[in-house]
Design a protein around this motif. Sequence first.
Motif, PDB file in Angstrom:
ATOM      1  N   GLU A  37       0.808  -1.283  -0.355  1.00  0.00           N
ATOM      2  CA  GLU A  37      -0.072   0.301  -0.131  1.00  0.00           C
ATOM      3  C   GLU A  37       1.329   1.047  -0.503  1.00  0.00           C
ATOM      4  O   GLU A  37       1.946   1.036   0.522  1.00  0.00           O
ATOM      5  CB  GLU A  37      -0.742   0.201   0.873  1.00  0.00           C
ATOM      6  N   ALA A  38       0.474   2.424  -0.395  1.00  0.00           N
ATOM      7  CA  ALA A  38       0.953   3.923  -0.597  1.00  0.00           C
ATOM      8  C   ALA A  38       1.491   3.675   0.565  1.00  0.00           C
ATOM      9  O   ALA A  38       3.175   4.893   0.204  1.00  0.00           O
ATOM     10  CB  ALA A  38      -0.206   4.967  -1.305  1.00  0.00           C
ATOM     11  N   PRO A  39       1.207   4.170   1.427  1.00  0.00           N
ATOM     12  CA  PRO A  39       2.308   4.648   2.823  1.00  0.00           C
ATOM     13  C   PRO A  39       2.987   3.798   3.359  1.00  0.00           C
ATOM     14  O   PRO A  39       4.078   4.344   3.725  1.00  0.00           O
ATOM     15  CB  PRO A  39       0.753   5.183   3.660  1.00  0.00           C
ATOM     16  N   HIS A  40       2.792   2.106   3.057  1.00  0.00           N
ATOM     17  CA  HIS A  40       3.766   1.844   3.430  1.00  0.00           C
ATOM     18  C   HIS A  40       4.949   1.542   3.152  1.00  0.00           C
ATOM     19  O   HIS A  40       5.966   1.409   3.340  1.00  0.00           O
ATOM     20  CB  HIS A  40       3.104   0.315   3.917  1.00  0.00           C
ATOM     21  N   VAL A  91       2.134  13.108   9.832  1.00  0.00           N
ATOM     22  CA  VAL A  91       1.308  11.656  10.278  1.00  0.00           C
ATOM     23  C   VAL A  91       1.651  11.315  12.613  1.00  0.00           C
ATOM     24  O   VAL A  91       3.063  12.125  12.167  1.00  0.00           O
ATOM     25  CB  VAL A  91       1.042  10.415   9.800  1.00  0.00           C
ATOM     26  N   PRO A  92       0.972  11.608  13.318  1.00  0.00           N
ATOM     27  CA  PRO A  92       1.253  10.648  14.680  1.00  0.00           C
ATOM     28  C   PRO A  92       2.475   9.819  14.395  1.00  0.00           C
ATOM     29  O   PRO A  92       2.827   8.613  13.481  1.00  0.00           O
ATOM     30  CB  PRO A  92       0.093  10.250  14.934  1.00  0.00           C
ATOM     31  N   LEU A  93       3.202  10.352  15.362  1.00  0.00           N
ATOM     32  CA  LEU A  93       4.662   9.138  15.631  1.00  0.00           C
ATOM     33  C   LEU A  93       4.425   7.658  15.179  1.00  0.00           C
ATOM     34  O   LEU A  93       4.737   6.904  15.022  1.00  0.00           O
ATOM     35  CB  LEU A  93       5.323   9.427  16.867  1.00  0.00           C
ATOM     36  N   SER A 146      14.564   8.994  10.294  1.00  0.00           N
ATOM     37  CA  SER A 146      14.174   8.458  11.910  1.00  0.00           C
ATOM     38  C   SER A 146      12.456   7.662  11.891  1.00  0.00           C
ATOM     39  O   SER A 146      11.922   9.177  10.821  1.00  0.00           O
ATOM     40  CB  SER A 146      14.678   8.846  12.595  1.00  0.00           C
ATOM     41  N   HIS A 147      11.745   7.762  12.583  1.00  0.00           N
ATOM     42  CA  HIS A 147      10.561   7.154  12.888  1.00  0.00           C
ATOM     43  C   HIS A 147       9.892   8.944  13.017  1.00  0.00           C
ATOM     44  O   HIS A 147       9.127   9.068  12.539  1.00  0.00           O
ATOM     45  CB  HIS A 147       9.971   6.438  14.134  1.00  0.00           C
ATOM     46  N   ALA A 148      11.117   9.513  13.741  1.00  0.00           N
ATOM     47  CA  ALA A 148      10.099  10.870  14.415  1.00  0.00           C
ATOM     48  C   ALA A 148      10.577  11.827  13.132  1.00  0.00           C
ATOM     49  O   ALA A 148       9.134  12.716  12.584  1.00  0.00           O
ATOM     50  CB  ALA A 148      11.336  11.573  15.288  1.00  0.00           C
ATOM     51  N   ALA A 192       3.592   2.336  13.112  1.00  0.00           N
ATOM     52  CA  ALA A 192       3.134   1.679  12.636  1.00  0.00           C
ATOM     53  C   ALA A 192       3.195   0.682  10.789  1.00  0.00           C
ATOM     54  O   ALA A 192       3.366  -0.510  10.370  1.00  0.00           O
ATOM     55  CB  ALA A 192       1.274   1.147  13.017  1.00  0.00           C
ATOM     56  N   TRP A 193       3.465   1.894   9.970  1.00  0.00           N
ATOM     57  CA  TRP A 193       3.366   1.724   8.523  1.00  0.00           C
ATOM     58  C   TRP A 193       4.721   0.949   8.380  1.00  0.00           C
ATOM     59  O   TRP A 193       4.758   0.335   7.639  1.00  0.00           O
ATOM     60  CB  TRP A 193       2.909   2.852   8.029  1.00  0.00           C
TER      61      TRP A 193
END
Length: 203
Positions: free
Chosen positions: A144-147, A170-172, A160-162, A177-178
Motif C-alpha cells: 500500500e502507498a503509505p507503507h 502523521v502521528p509518531l 528516523s521515525h520522528a 506502524a506503517w
Amino acid sequence: MDNHTPENQRLVILLQRVSLQDHAAFKQLYDLTSAHLYGVALRFVRKKELADEILQDAFINVWQQAGGYSATLSTPMTWLISIVRNKSLDRLRRGKLEFDNTVVLDETSSEPAHEEAADHADPHELYAAATEKMELNRCLSLLEAPHRQSLALAYYNGMSHAELAEHLQVPLGTAKAWVRRGLERLRKCVESSSQPATPKGSR
C-alpha cells in the motif's frame, strides 16, 4: 550501425525474448554483455562498488524496458550502453563525484572492457543480486502507498521515525506502524516468491 552481424543478431533475439519475460534469455544476455557494460560504468564512476550497483540497476531496466528496444534505431550494445551511461550520470549527479568527460562510450572502443572488469565481483553473483533486487522491487510495488513511501523514506533517505512522522504529517505511532507493517508484508512477499512452486496435482 549494422545489426546483421551474428553477434548483434543474437543480442537482438535475446532482447526480444527478454521483452517476453524470458529468464533464460535474460541470463544469456547478462553473460554476454555484463563485462563490457561494467567497464563502461567503471570508467564513469571509478569505484568498483558503484559500478557493480550501476550494472545491477541497468539490468533491472533492461528487464523492464526490453520491449522498447528498436533494432532499426541502434545496435543492442549501443542501447545497453546508453542505459548504463544514464545510470552512471544519475549516480554521479547524486553523489557529486568527479568523472572524466573524455570517457569512451563507443561500443567499438579499442580499450578492452574485459580487462577493466576482470577483478570485479563474480558475474553470477551480480546476476543473482540483480534478480533479487528485481523481486524486491516487485514486492515493494505491491505494498500500500503509505507503507511503500514510509519504507523508502526510512531506508533510502535514512529518516528516523520522528522525521518520518513530521515529513508525512502523521502521528509518531502511525509512522512506526506503517514501517513495521510494510516490513512484515515485504518479508512475506519475498519469502513466498523464494519458495519452490508446488507441482500441479501434488496435493
